[in-house]
Design a protein around this motif. Structure first.
Motif, PDB file in Angstrom:
ATOM      1  N   TYR A 105       0.853  -1.183   0.000  1.00  0.00           N
ATOM      2  CA  TYR A 105       0.000   0.000   0.000  1.00  0.00           C
ATOM      3  C   TYR A 105       0.884   1.226   0.000  1.00  0.00           C
ATOM      4  O   TYR A 105       2.026   1.196   0.480  1.00  0.00           O
ATOM      5  N   MET A 106       0.303   2.328  -0.467  1.00  0.00           N
ATOM      6  CA  MET A 106       1.037   3.579  -0.365  1.00  0.00           C
ATOM      7  C   MET A 106       1.313   3.904   1.104  1.00  0.00           C
ATOM      8  O   MET A 106       2.379   4.421   1.450  1.00  0.00           O
ATOM      9  N   SER A 107       0.358   3.564   1.989  1.00  0.00           N
ATOM     10  CA  SER A 107       0.570   3.860   3.408  1.00  0.00           C
ATOM     11  C   SER A 107       1.776   3.098   3.942  1.00  0.00           C
ATOM     12  O   SER A 107       2.463   3.566   4.844  1.00  0.00           O
ATOM     13  N   TRP A 108       2.056   1.930   3.351  1.00  0.00           N
ATOM     14  CA  TRP A 108       3.216   1.148   3.797  1.00  0.00           C
ATOM     15  C   TRP A 108       4.510   1.862   3.416  1.00  0.00           C
ATOM     16  O   TRP A 108       5.423   2.004   4.239  1.00  0.00           O
ATOM     17  N   CYS A 109       4.599   2.335   2.173  1.00  0.00           N
ATOM     18  CA  CYS A 109       5.783   3.098   1.768  1.00  0.00           C
ATOM     19  C   CYS A 109       5.945   4.316   2.681  1.00  0.00           C
ATOM     20  O   CYS A 109       7.034   4.605   3.175  1.00  0.00           O
ATOM     21  N   LEU A 110       4.825   5.024   2.910  1.00  0.00           N
ATOM     22  CA  LEU A 110       4.918   6.272   3.660  1.00  0.00           C
ATOM     23  C   LEU A 110       5.248   6.021   5.119  1.00  0.00           C
ATOM     24  O   LEU A 110       5.943   6.812   5.757  1.00  0.00           O
ATOM     25  N   ASN A 111       4.762   4.916   5.646  1.00  0.00           N
ATOM     26  CA  ASN A 111       5.035   4.575   7.031  1.00  0.00           C
ATOM     27  C   ASN A 111       6.549   4.590   7.275  1.00  0.00           C
ATOM     28  O   ASN A 111       7.023   5.071   8.306  1.00  0.00           O
ATOM     29  N   CYS A 112       7.317   4.075   6.314  1.00  0.00           N
ATOM     30  CA  CYS A 112       8.766   4.098   6.468  1.00  0.00           C
ATOM     31  C   CYS A 112       9.348   5.459   6.085  1.00  0.00           C
ATOM     32  O   CYS A 112      10.219   5.967   6.773  1.00  0.00           O
ATOM     33  N   HIS A 113       8.848   6.041   5.007  1.00  0.00           N
ATOM     34  CA  HIS A 113       9.405   7.341   4.592  1.00  0.00           C
ATOM     35  C   HIS A 113       9.201   8.412   5.656  1.00  0.00           C
ATOM     36  O   HIS A 113       9.945   9.381   5.710  1.00  0.00           O
ATOM     37  N   ARG A 114       8.188   8.229   6.500  1.00  0.00           N
ATOM     38  CA  ARG A 114       7.953   9.209   7.549  1.00  0.00           C
ATOM     39  C   ARG A 114       8.907   9.003   8.715  1.00  0.00           C
ATOM     40  O   ARG A 114       9.240   9.961   9.413  1.00  0.00           O
ATOM     41  N   ALA A 115       9.307   7.754   8.947  1.00  0.00           N
ATOM     42  CA  ALA A 115      10.204   7.474  10.080  1.00  0.00           C
ATOM     43  C   ALA A 115      11.108   6.299   9.730  1.00  0.00           C
ATOM     44  O   ALA A 115      10.934   5.192  10.256  1.00  0.00           O
ATOM     45  N   PRO A 116      12.083   6.489   8.834  1.00  0.00           N
ATOM     46  CA  PRO A 116      12.911   5.360   8.387  1.00  0.00           C
ATOM     47  C   PRO A 116      13.703   4.724   9.528  1.00  0.00           C
ATOM     48  O   PRO A 116      14.028   3.536   9.467  1.00  0.00           O
ATOM     49  N   GLU A 117      13.996   5.500  10.592  1.00  0.00           N
ATOM     50  CA  GLU A 117      14.849   4.968  11.663  1.00  0.00           C
ATOM     51  C   GLU A 117      14.313   3.673  12.264  1.00  0.00           C
ATOM     52  O   GLU A 117      15.060   2.861  12.790  1.00  0.00           O
ATOM     53  N   LYS A 118      13.007   3.441  12.138  1.00  0.00           N
ATOM     54  CA  LYS A 118      12.441   2.228  12.703  1.00  0.00           C
ATOM     55  C   LYS A 118      12.918   0.976  11.946  1.00  0.00           C
ATOM     56  O   LYS A 118      12.778  -0.135  12.432  1.00  0.00           O
ATOM     57  N   PHE A 119      13.455   1.154  10.709  1.00  0.00           N
ATOM     58  CA  PHE A 119      13.750   0.000   9.872  1.00  0.00           C
ATOM     59  C   PHE A 119      15.196  -0.090   9.421  1.00  0.00           C
ATOM     60  O   PHE A 119      15.625  -1.117   8.926  1.00  0.00           O
ATOM     61  N   LEU A 120      15.979   0.987   9.577  1.00  0.00           N
ATOM     62  CA  LEU A 120      17.323   0.999   8.988  1.00  0.00           C
ATOM     63  C   LEU A 120      18.239  -0.012   9.677  1.00  0.00           C
ATOM     64  O   LEU A 120      18.112  -0.304  10.862  1.00  0.00           O
ATOM     65  N   ARG A 121      19.178  -0.567   8.887  1.00  0.00           N
ATOM     66  CA  ARG A 121      20.146  -1.517   9.440  1.00  0.00           C
ATOM     67  C   ARG A 121      21.528  -1.188   8.888  1.00  0.00           C
ATOM     68  O   ARG A 121      21.635  -0.472   7.878  1.00  0.00           O
ATOM     69  N   PRO A 122      22.569  -1.691   9.533  1.00  0.00           N
ATOM     70  CA  PRO A 122      23.924  -1.412   9.033  1.00  0.00           C
ATOM     71  C   PRO A 122      24.097  -1.983   7.628  1.00  0.00           C
ATOM     72  O   PRO A 122      23.465  -2.974   7.262  1.00  0.00           O
ATOM     73  N   GLN A 123      24.997  -1.358   6.880  1.00  0.00           N
ATOM     74  CA  GLN A 123      25.192  -1.743   5.488  1.00  0.00           C
ATOM     75  C   GLN A 123      25.588  -3.221   5.337  1.00  0.00           C
ATOM     76  O   GLN A 123      25.260  -3.856   4.356  1.00  0.00           O
ATOM     77  N   SER A 124      26.270  -3.778   6.366  1.00  0.00           N
ATOM     78  CA  SER A 124      26.720  -5.163   6.268  1.00  0.00           C
ATOM     79  C   SER A 124      25.570  -6.161   6.346  1.00  0.00           C
ATOM     80  O   SER A 124      25.720  -7.327   5.997  1.00  0.00           O
ATOM     81  N   GLU A 125      24.414  -5.728   6.820  1.00  0.00           N
ATOM     82  CA  GLU A 125      23.296  -6.649   7.043  1.00  0.00           C
ATOM     83  C   GLU A 125      22.252  -6.615   5.941  1.00  0.00           C
ATOM     84  O   GLU A 125      21.239  -7.316   6.041  1.00  0.00           O
ATOM     85  N   ILE A 126      22.490  -5.802   4.896  1.00  0.00           N
ATOM     86  CA  ILE A 126      21.452  -5.584   3.888  1.00  0.00           C
ATOM     87  C   ILE A 126      20.915  -6.899   3.320  1.00  0.00           C
ATOM     88  O   ILE A 126      19.722  -7.079   3.156  1.00  0.00           O
ATOM     89  N   PHE A 127      21.806  -7.838   3.010  1.00  0.00           N
ATOM     90  CA  PHE A 127      21.375  -9.057   2.321  1.00  0.00           C
ATOM     91  C   PHE A 127      21.077 -10.198   3.275  1.00  0.00           C
ATOM     92  O   PHE A 127      20.774 -11.298   2.852  1.00  0.00           O
ATOM     93  N   ASN A 128      21.213  -9.901   4.584  1.00  0.00           N
ATOM     94  CA  ASN A 128      20.901 -10.914   5.578  1.00  0.00           C
ATOM     95  C   ASN A 128      19.387 -11.010   5.734  1.00  0.00           C
ATOM     96  O   ASN A 128      18.745 -10.125   6.293  1.00  0.00           O
ATOM     97  N   THR A 129      18.824 -12.116   5.248  1.00  0.00           N
ATOM     98  CA  THR A 129      17.367 -12.185   5.249  1.00  0.00           C
ATOM     99  C   THR A 129      16.796 -12.541   6.611  1.00  0.00           C
ATOM    100  O   THR A 129      15.597 -12.501   6.799  1.00  0.00           O
ATOM    101  N   ALA A 130      17.652 -12.914   7.576  1.00  0.00           N
ATOM    102  CA  ALA A 130      17.135 -13.274   8.894  1.00  0.00           C
ATOM    103  C   ALA A 130      17.387 -12.169   9.915  1.00  0.00           C
ATOM    104  O   ALA A 130      17.229 -12.376  11.111  1.00  0.00           O
ATOM    105  N   TRP A 131      17.757 -10.965   9.424  1.00  0.00           N
ATOM    106  CA  TRP A 131      18.095  -9.879  10.345  1.00  0.00           C
ATOM    107  C   TRP A 131      16.898  -9.481  11.204  1.00  0.00           C
ATOM    108  O   TRP A 131      15.766  -9.398  10.714  1.00  0.00           O
TER     109      TRP A 131
END
Lengths: 229, 472
Positions: free
Chosen positions: A170-196
């Motif tokens: 949903y658009m609300s899903w994209c915006l939920n993160c764009h409004r507060a990305p800090e809730k989801f960001l991870r270190p660059q080394s973990e990007i491809f870790n699917t179990a993070w």
């Protein structure tokens, strides 16, 4: 002259107003709710996985992330070559599979369709799982470069025998993160870790990452023309 | 007692009273309900001809809308920068027409002005139909009416609300409130009369339909008491709406930065303009109707006299607005505002500005004369002129401001196309179809209120003071 309506009419009308109208409204609301946000309508979850060319029964010959990523520990970028450099992640061509399967299991009947595709030079017709409307612009490279890992949006791919949608997009899903990305960001080394999984102090870590990666403010990231160009 | 085959009364005009002499409680009820209660097959020919004509216009309207929905708004003459054209002009024009009905029924009810009694029902109906015609324009003006629910603040999956800071969003609430309250007010006022029709009609179908619509009204004292409370409440609700609806519509313009739109006088000036052309429309409709149905005894010259005075007053406010705009242009010392006026006076659309002045400012001055005010052909002509003039006012505001904005490189001109005209002219079809159905099936004059008036005027000597409707 006789009355057209008898006394019971009042009761019927009252019932209609106080019971009939609320019931109809509730039914309408429920139907609308279901048709806009149920997993069935939005194809979310393993039960609604798109059927791929070799069928969706695990182990029957379809491509399995569980085997290749979870088991063989292949990197996403080996196949999804565009994910860091372009808007499209890319689905690998048959040549990528044949790079291994020319040697590995060259006689397997389950890989028949891959060999056919290779010999006839006809691409395999994978069905698109995550499908945004055409009026939305999405870009993988920026997300991957700014600390958003694959599993935030696609779930734990390494455990999936058949890929399915984990988010309704949903658009609300994209915006939920764009409004507060800090809730989801991870270190660059973990990007491809699917179990993070997010650490306990995710917000603090996220805010630090947000600062380090120069991520823009919420009002800039919710500007309509970022996604609707 | 009264037969439906009444002789047409000889036209003797009444000048100084709200009722012609000789009206009694029974004659009023019979007069008004007999217009409605005769068999469908005996519908007067004039009504049928009118209905067919209106129906044809309605077809034109539906055809234009169907084309709009299938082809898109490219069929209209709008462009960038003139992105608002006939759609918004006609929207503002129609909604303005509605205002007279609300003013007559609500404000005049609160002020206990008896002269409203004979005309309020028809004026309220006019309001509702005009609001319907108006409301359609914003709904269709994007060419994609199936997405209109986006106007509403509902919990969507978009994760965004409509822009509450935009006057266009305020419009949504202003107009839907206005339409709802007007319809309720009109309907509540109708209930006692529908019950009268139920009791007087002989056909079982009519009896059942009027019976359903009259919500079980028995005329008990309790019913009248609740009726009084309800109509007073609704009148109280409608009163601010007369002012708020057109003020908010004026914000669509006044909140923008464009020269010719960004004017603080807009809200009162729009409200006055709405009352102005609303009353003009009531007069245009009433003059023929009272003649056709022989209602000279109930809608008298006194009514027209009073309505003309309201027009004259609101017309003067509007005129003040026109001079105000010229003054601001000079006083602001902004070259853009100044150029706007020069462009209105001498630009490519100067003809429309001068037509506006002719129709809205010059012609209505004849209303100062009592003799001309009470001359129906003259009054009809002046009211038509005002309706045209008010249409030109919206044209001037919208097109003339948009086609010359700050950057000369973005200037353009606007020419309405066939479909612009057909969606405008066609909307009259909708209006008149509804109006003709109304005068055929619903008492166009509030029976019980006129009976009340008869009661009050005839019982004057018998020390009956203001008795409300309870005596009717």
């Amino acid at each position: 002259m006789a009355q057209v309506f008898n006394r019971r009419t009042n009761t019927i009308v009252r019932l209609g107003i106080f019971v009939g109208v609320p019931v109809i409204l509730a039914l309408l609301t429920a139907t609308w709710w279901y048709y806009t946000r149920s997993d069935w309508v939005r194809d979310v979850g393993v039960a609604h996985a798109k059927v791929q060319p070799a069928g969706n029964i695990p182990g029957a010959g379809g491509y399995s992330h569980q085997l290749h990523v979870g088991g063989l520990k292949l990197d996403c970028r080996y196949c999804h070559t565009g994910v860091e450099i372009s808007s499209n992640a890319n689905i690998p061509p048959t040549e990528t599979c044949m790079g291994c399967h020319a040697q590995i299991l060259p006689k397997s009947t389950k890989l028949e369709y891959i060999r056919n595709s290779y010999e006839k030079d006809e691409p395999v017709q994978w069905n698109k799982v995550n499908d945004l409307p055409k009026f939305v612009y999405f870009n993988h490279s920026i997300h991957v470069a700014k600390g958003v890992g694959c599993s935030t949006c696609h779930g734990n791919i390494a455990s999936m025998a058949v890929v399915y949608k984990t988010e309704a997009l949903y658009m609300s899903w994209c915006l939920n993160c764009h409004r507060a990305p800090e809730k989801f960001l991870r270190p660059q080394s973990e990007i491809f870790n699917t179990a993070w999984t997010p650490p306990a102090d995710q917000i603090a870590q996220g805010l630090k990452l947000k600062k380090d990666l120069n991520i823009r403010t919420s009002s800039q990231l919710t500007n309509c023309s970022i996604c609707h160009r | 007692m009264q037969s439906s085959k009444q002789l047409k009364p000889p036209v003797t005009e009444t000048y100084d009273s709200l009722l012609a002499p000789g009206q009694s409680l029974n004659s009023v009820t019979a007069k008004i309900s007999d217009i409605i209660l005769f068999p469908v097959l005996k519908t007067p020919l004039g009504w049928i001809i009118g209905f067919v004509a209106a129906g044809l216009l309605l077809m034109l309207y539906l055809y234009s809308l169907a084309t709009l929905f299938t082809v898109g708004i490219g069929i209209w003459g709008i462009n960038i920068p003139v992105a608002w054209g006939f759609d918004i002009i006609n929207f503002v024009w129609w909604i303005g027409i509605g205002h007279a009905g609300t003013l007559i029924s609500a404000i005049l009810l609160l002020f206990r002005q008896d002269w409203r009694t004979s005309i309020n029902r028809a004026a309220e109906a006019m309001t509702i139909f005009a609001v319907a015609c108006a409301g359609i324009y914003p709904l269709i003006h994007t060419g994609r009416p199936w997405l209109d629910y986006w106007f509403l603040p509902y919990p969507s999956t978009l994760g965004m609300w409509p822009q509450f800071r935009s006057p266009l969003e305020w419009d949504v609430f202003a107009i839907s409130t206005y339409a709802t309250v007007s319809v309720l007010f009109w309907f509540v006022g109708l209930v006692p009369d529908l019950a009268t029709l139920r009791d007087r009609s002989t056909s079982p179908i009519a009896k059942t339909l009027y019976g359903l619509a009259s919500l079980g009204w028995r005329g008990a004292a309790k019913h009248w008491q609740r009726y009084e409370v309800a109509s007073l409440l609704l009148a109280g609700l409608s009163t601010p709406l007369v002012l708020s609806v057109h003020s908010i519509i004026s914000f669509d313009f006044a909140v923008a930065q464009l020269p010719g739109w960004h004017v603080t006088v807009f809200p009162p000036y729009f409200v006055a303009g709405a009352v102005y052309c609303g009353f003009a429309m009531v007069i245009v409709l009433m003059i023929p109707i009272r003649r056709w149905f022989g209602l000279e005894g109930l809608i008298t010259m006194k009514h027209f006299d009073v309505m003309s005075k309201v027009m004259l007053a609101s017309g003067m406010i509007v005129t003040y607005g026109y001079f105000g705009e010229i003054f601001y242009a000079w006083y602001s010392s902004s070259i853009y505002e100044y150029y706007l006026i020069v462009n209105r006076f001498t630009g490519p659309y100067a003809w429309s500005y001068w037509s506006l002045i002719l129709f809205n400012v010059l012609i209505p001055q004849v209303l100062w004369s009592k003799k001309l005010r009470q001359n129906l052909p003259v009054l009809f002509f002046v009211s038509m002129a005002i309706n045209v003039g008010m249409w030109f006012e919206r044209w001037v505001i919208i097109v003339l401001s948009l086609h010359r904005d700050f950057l000369p490189s973005s200037w353009a001109s606007y020419t309405p196309t066939f479909y612009d005209w057909s969606t405008y002219i066609g909307s009259f079809g909708l209006f008149f179809v509804l109006f003709l159905l109304f005068i055929r099936f619903i008492p166009m004059i509030a029976i019980f209120e006129v009976r009340d008036l008869v009661h009050k005027t005839t019982a004057h000597t018998a020390e009956h003071e203001d008795s409300g409707h309870a005596g009717a």
